[in-house]
Design a protein around this motif. Structure first.
Motif, short mmCIF file in Angstrom:
data_model
loop_
_atom_site.label_atom_id
_atom_site.label_comp_id
_atom_site.label_asym_id
_atom_site.label_seq_id
_atom_site.Cartn_x
_atom_site.Cartn_y
_atom_site.Cartn_z
N LYS A 192 74.85 28.33 -14.58
CA LYS A 192 73.40 28.24 -14.78
C LYS A 192 72.81 27.09 -13.96
N TYR A 200 69.96 27.51 -11.18
CA TYR A 200 68.69 26.76 -11.25
C TYR A 200 68.49 25.92 -9.98
N SER A 232 65.45 26.53 -7.48
CA SER A 232 64.51 25.43 -7.19
C SER A 232 64.39 25.21 -5.68
#
Length: 195
Positions: free
Chosen positions: A8, A12, A16
């Motif tokens: 995860k 992320y 981003s």
């Protein structure tokens, strides 16, 4: 830290970075299309005006002994208007001043500028055979002639009395019919062709 939270975190992190690039790209497009638009429009106009076709002089024709010229080229100029560079509120005053210098009626110049050419950056020839003196008068007051340009356009001179142009031929402005046929061969509406 377990394996799921590690995956995860990587997702992320990747998302981003993608979001940062998308935001950067959006700001870059905004900068190009909105903020710097006038600068690029000005550059585009300047590039459009740099293209200038120089007419080639036609050859001189001599008699059979090559000592007396029958046809020569005489230096002259053509005056043009670039409609998109003239401000609509000053166009009438430019036309009036040009008609005085070129000694042509105002309506003659207006007829040369059809309505569909108002946003064109292509020069429209108003008059050819203009003397250097008239060009100097325009150049001295160029701030009053926004959108007016000129170029060299030599004309033919037949030296023999009782011109023999019916034998030697002559040159003239391209007609609408000739332009439709010769358009793809590099001719434009201001071209001069042999007849």
């Amino acid at each position: 830290m377990n394996k799921d939270s590690s995956i995860k975190l990587k997702i992320y992190f990747f998302l981003s970075i993608v979001i940062i690039f998308v935001i950067f790209y959006i700001f870059y497009l905004y900068d190009l299309q909105i903020r710097k638009s006038p600068e690029y429009q000005s550059r585009a106009r300047n590039l459009a005006l740099r293209i200038n076709t120089l007419p080639a002089q036609r050859g001189e024709i001599f008699d059979r002994n090559r000592d007396n010229p029958l046809v020569i080229n005489v230096d002259s100029f053509a005056v043009n208007i670039v409609p998109a560079e003239t401000e609509p509120d000053t166009l009438d005053s430019v036309i009036i001043k040009l008609s005085e210098i070129l000694n042509v009626p105002v309506e003659y110049i207006r007829n040369k500028l059809p309505e569909n050419y108002k946003n064109q950056y292509y020069p429209i020839e108003i008059k050819n055979g203009v003397s250097l003196l008239d060009i100097n008068r325009i150049a001295e007051n160029i701030e009053n002639f926004k959108g007016v340009t000129w170029n060299s356009k030599p004309i033919r001179s037949y030296l023999e009395p009782g011109s023999i142009s019916h034998i030697l031929g002559y040159v003239g402005d391209i007609t609408t019919e000739e332009f439709q046929v010769l358009y793809n061969k590099g001719y434009n509406i201001n071209s001069v062709v042999g007849k």
